[in-house]
Design an enzyme around this catalytic site. Structure first.
Site, PDB file in Angstrom:
ATOM      1  N   LYS A  16       0.851  -1.213   0.000  1.00 25.67           N
ATOM      2  CA  LYS A  16       0.000   0.000   0.000  1.00 25.67           C
ATOM      3  C   LYS A  16       0.877   1.251   0.000  1.00 25.67           C
ATOM      4  O   LYS A  16       0.736   2.129  -0.856  1.00 25.67           O
ATOM      5  CB  LYS A  16      -0.911   0.017   1.229  1.00 25.67           C
ATOM      6  N   ASN A  17       1.793   1.335   0.966  1.00 28.33           N
ATOM      7  CA  ASN A  17       2.578   2.570   1.096  1.00 28.33           C
ATOM      8  C   ASN A  17       3.622   2.707  -0.009  1.00 28.33           C
ATOM      9  O   ASN A  17       4.134   3.795  -0.253  1.00 28.33           O
ATOM     10  CB  ASN A  17       3.227   2.637   2.479  1.00 28.33           C
ATOM     11  N   ASP A  26       4.609   0.923  12.018  1.00 25.22           N
ATOM     12  CA  ASP A  26       3.401   0.286  11.482  1.00 25.22           C
ATOM     13  C   ASP A  26       3.239  -1.170  11.923  1.00 25.22           C
ATOM     14  O   ASP A  26       2.232  -1.801  11.593  1.00 25.22           O
ATOM     15  CB  ASP A  26       3.389   0.375   9.943  1.00 25.22           C
ATOM     16  N   ARG A  52      -8.691  -0.250   4.540  1.00 31.34           N
ATOM     17  CA  ARG A  52      -7.817   0.747   3.903  1.00 31.34           C
ATOM     18  C   ARG A  52      -6.461   0.143   3.582  1.00 31.34           C
ATOM     19  O   ARG A  52      -5.784   0.602   2.667  1.00 31.34           O
ATOM     20  CB  ARG A  52      -7.612   1.952   4.835  1.00 31.34           C
ATOM     21  N   ARG A  82       0.401  14.978  12.751  1.00 32.73           N
ATOM     22  CA  ARG A  82       1.170  14.626  11.552  1.00 32.73           C
ATOM     23  C   ARG A  82       1.359  15.882  10.700  1.00 32.73           C
ATOM     24  O   ARG A  82       0.676  16.070   9.696  1.00 32.73           O
ATOM     25  CB  ARG A  82       0.469  13.512  10.778  1.00 32.73           C
ATOM     26  N   CYS A 127      -5.657  13.110  12.945  1.00 30.31           N
ATOM     27  CA  CYS A 127      -5.370  11.719  12.669  1.00 30.31           C
ATOM     28  C   CYS A 127      -5.272  10.961  13.989  1.00 30.31           C
ATOM     29  O   CYS A 127      -4.735  11.483  14.967  1.00 30.31           O
ATOM     30  CB  CYS A 127      -4.057  11.659  11.906  1.00 30.31           C
TER      31      CYS A 127
HETATM   32  N1  EPU Z   1       6.904  14.737  10.418  1.00 28.41           N
HETATM   33  C1  EPU Z   1       7.140  16.062  10.685  1.00 28.41           C
HETATM   34  N2  EPU Z   1       6.975  16.963   9.659  1.00 28.41           N
HETATM   35  C2  EPU Z   1       6.620  16.570   8.394  1.00 28.41           C
HETATM   36  C3  EPU Z   1       6.405  15.221   8.142  1.00 28.41           C
HETATM   37  C4  EPU Z   1       6.550  14.308   9.169  1.00 28.41           C
HETATM   38  O1  EPU Z   1       7.468  16.432  11.808  1.00 28.41           O
HETATM   39  O2  EPU Z   1       6.506  17.439   7.520  1.00 28.41           O
HETATM   40  C5  EPU Z   1       7.060  13.753  11.510  1.00 28.41           C
HETATM   41  C6  EPU Z   1       5.787  12.942  11.755  1.00 28.41           C
HETATM   42  O3  EPU Z   1       4.877  13.630  12.584  1.00 28.41           O
HETATM   43  C7  EPU Z   1       6.339  11.684  12.386  1.00 28.41           C
HETATM   44  C8  EPU Z   1       7.649  11.487  11.634  1.00 28.41           C
HETATM   45  O4  EPU Z   1       7.983  12.775  11.097  1.00 28.41           O
HETATM   46  O5  EPU Z   1       6.609  11.905  13.752  1.00 28.41           O
HETATM   47  C9  EPU Z   1       7.621  10.471  10.518  1.00 28.41           C
HETATM   48  O6  EPU Z   1       6.511  10.705   9.685  1.00 28.41           O
HETATM   49  P1  EPU Z   1       6.537  10.410   8.125  1.00 28.41           P
HETATM   50  O7  EPU Z   1       6.434  11.697   7.391  1.00 28.41           O
HETATM   51  O8  EPU Z   1       7.679   9.512   7.791  1.00 28.41           O
HETATM   52  O9  EPU Z   1       5.160   9.624   7.930  1.00 28.41           O
HETATM   53  P2  EPU Z   1       4.312   9.628   6.602  1.00 28.41           P
HETATM   54  O10 EPU Z   1       5.222   9.672   5.458  1.00 28.41           O
HETATM   55  O11 EPU Z   1       3.221  10.635   6.670  1.00 28.41           O
HETATM   56  C10 EPU Z   1       4.305   7.052   6.202  1.00 28.41           C
HETATM   57  C11 EPU Z   1       3.311   5.946   6.151  1.00 28.41           C
HETATM   58  C12 EPU Z   1       2.775   5.665   7.543  1.00 28.41           C
HETATM   59  C13 EPU Z   1       3.946   5.308   8.445  1.00 28.41           C
HETATM   60  C14 EPU Z   1       4.991   6.443   8.430  1.00 28.41           C
HETATM   61  C15 EPU Z   1       6.228   6.124   9.222  1.00 28.41           C
HETATM   62  C16 EPU Z   1       2.346   6.153   3.943  1.00 28.41           C
HETATM   63  C17 EPU Z   1       1.152   6.427   3.129  1.00 28.41           C
HETATM   64  N3  EPU Z   1       2.214   6.313   5.260  1.00 28.41           N
HETATM   65  O12 EPU Z   1       3.614   8.197   6.687  1.00 28.41           O
HETATM   66  O13 EPU Z   1       1.918   4.531   7.398  1.00 28.41           O
HETATM   67  O14 EPU Z   1       3.489   5.099   9.745  1.00 28.41           O
HETATM   68  O15 EPU Z   1       5.387   6.699   7.066  1.00 28.41           O
HETATM   69  O16 EPU Z   1       6.847   4.984   8.733  1.00 28.41           O
HETATM   70  O17 EPU Z   1       3.382   5.781   3.438  1.00 28.41           O
HETATM   71  C18 EPU Z   1       0.107   3.121   7.886  1.00 28.41           C
HETATM   72  O18 EPU Z   1       0.333   2.523   6.816  1.00 28.41           O
HETATM   73  O19 EPU Z   1      -0.667   2.659   8.763  1.00 28.41           O
HETATM   74  C19 EPU Z   1       0.781   4.396   8.144  1.00 28.41           C
HETATM   75  C20 EPU Z   1       0.339   5.277   9.045  1.00 28.41           C
END
Ligand code: EPU
Length: 424
Positions: A22-23, A307, A399, A121, A116
């Site tokens: 998915k991701n 995750d 999802r 996030r 969320c």
């Molecule tokens: N963060 C910031 N600023 C930003 C972006 C992120 O501070 O601009 C922080 C977040 O709050 C968090 C950390 O950085 O504390 C890591 O977040 P990241 O941006 O890596 O998460 P994401 O890219 O939004 C993806 C996955 C998530 C998974 C996270 C961490 C997808 C669609 N989602 O989210 O997957 O938990 O990486 O590995 O790829 C799930 O599949 O259930 C899911 C939530």
């Protein structure tokens, strides 16, 4: 709305096949906005989040043809540049439309994602990276509005207080494909999903180096082409079934997976003395009556994935002793603790650490799923609980897991999906 009804206590055994990631698929689907020739994607998991993304891309004038075992995308240069709140609110990954829309159409208007269940996030790092490429960005009426006549390559440091950002890295990579010159992303995420995105962009003709490390180098191009790509297996789905096997096996073979993406989980399970056999594309797990307690922290890749934190916590409820899990990616991602305790678990939260007193028998109850991985955790716990568990609000599960109840039933679980008449 549906619920799952699970009668615990049946040992799992047999084979389960892992679906596409998915991701991994989501940013690749958004990347099709860049392509000037048709794109064909295989092994795309048929999930609610993927359908939401397809709808969003169609609203952005992408033509999508479902060819049964593949999806085909044709994207015109001109078209809509607004990703509306109606779809973005359903899925935070929609913010990944920002980079490619801006790069292709010179303009992007993407709704800010809302709250969320797994905690705050923010998207500040996404915006920092895209601004550094020369975009003008404003937040107005709940939307991020970005414009740029010509993006310009530069060096960007993208890590934040919780380490690297997966979708932030993807967004900046996608914007950088059509920037003038070279973009270097330092502090980039090195998750397998970013590696897959880099491989896909190379198929489209974008020179990229460094994927799988914290430093990515993207050479901007005048024209992004098309091509075919196969989505890699879902490491979180694979890990979930490995944990299920460790909890309730039997003898479970998790097939068509990439064990190399699951080293942190394998290490934890080996420390817990769960018997495993690992092949090139499979993991066999044997259930064991004695699970040792472990200590671990979630971290960006190659650390233990956030995750899989909830699912592992369900397993550690069976350990003979006290385990500790510290959540370092999303410090508030513990919604499942209270629900596990309703099933008889003994878990206490101290800040961003959960203290799990293993060895207490779980007994079936009504529980509520709060997010995708918390839902999976409750399903696993229900598999070993005495009697029947009803899990409400399982739309979260749909999802991110392809036909989870069918896959578990194939392993012998007593599980069924029913209409939730109470509608909770
Ligand atoms: N963060 C910031 N600023 C930003 C972006 C992120 O501070 O601009 C922080 C977040 O709050 C968090 C950390 O950085 O504390 C890591 O977040 P990241 O941006 O890596 O998460 P994401 O890219 O939004 C993806 C996955 C998530 C998974 C996270 C961490 C997808 C669609 N989602 O989210 O997957 O938990 O990486 O590995 O790829 C799930 O599949 O259930 C899911 C939530």
């Amino acid at each position: 709305m549906d619920k799952l009804v699970i009668r615990g206590g049946t040992p799992l055994s047999g084979k389960v096949r892992v679906s596409g990631s998915k991701n991994g698929a989501l940013p690749i689907l958004f990347a099709t906005l860049l392509a000037e020739d048709p794109v064909v994607l295989r092994n795309v998991p048929r999930l609610v989040d993927i359908r939401t993304t397809q709808r969003m891309l169609q609203e952005l004038d992408v033509q999508i043809t479902d060819e049964k075992d593949a999806l085909k995308f044709v994207t015109p240069a001109e078209g809509t540049y607004t990703a509306s709140y109606q779809l973005v609110r359903r899925m935070r990954a929609s913010v990944s439309a920002l980079g490619p829309l801006l790069a292709r159409r010179g303009r992007a208007r993407v709704s800010l994602p809302g709250g969320c269940a797994i905690g705050q996030r923010p998207i500040d790092l996404h915006l920092k990276g895209i601004r550094a490429l020369g975009a003008e960005i404003q937040i107005r009426h709940g939307y991020v509005e970005a414009t740029a006549r010509q993006l310009r390559g530069t060096t960007i440091y993208l890590s934040g207080p919780f380490g690297s950002t997966v979708l932030g890295t993807a967004n900046v990579m996608l914007a950088a494909t059509r920037a003038k010159g070279v973009t270097v992303i330092d502090g980039a995420a090195c998750e397998p999903e970013i590696v897959a995105l880099a491989q896909f962009l190379r198929v489209l003709g974008v020179p990229i180096e460094g994927e799988g490390t914290h430093c990515l180098r993207i050479q901007g191009v005048d024209r992004v082409g098309g091509g075919e790509f196969t989505i890699p297996p879902d490491r979180i789905e694979a890990g979930t079934y490995v944990i299920a096997g460790a909890m309730a096996g039997g003898n479970v073979a998790v097939e068509a997976c990439a064990p190399g993406h699951l080293r942190a989980l394998i290490d934890v399970l080996q420390r817990a003395e769960v018997p495993l056999e690992i092949g090139e594309d499979f993991i066999h797990v044997h259930g064991t009556p004695a699970i040792r307690p472990v200590e671990l922290a979630t971290l960006p890749y190659p650390g233990f994935p956030t995750d899989l934190q909830a699912q592992l916590m369900a397993l550690l409820c069976r350990a003979n002793g006290v385990s500790l899990i510290t959540e370092k990616v999303y410090p508030d991602r513990f919604m499942h603790v209270a629900e596990l305790n309703r099933l008889g678990a003994q878990i206490r939260k101290e800040g961003s650490t959960a203290i799990i007193l293993g060895g207490h028998r779980l007994s079936g109850a009504d529980v509520m799923a709060s997010d995708l991985r918390a839902s999976a955790c409750l399903v696993l716990a229900a598999l070993i609980a005495d009697g029947e568990t009803e899990i409400h609000r399982i739309y979260h599960l749909d999802r991110g897991y392809v036909r989870m109840e069918e896959k578990l039933a194939g392993l012998g679980a007593d599980i069924r999906r029913e209409d939730d008449e109470e509608g909770v």
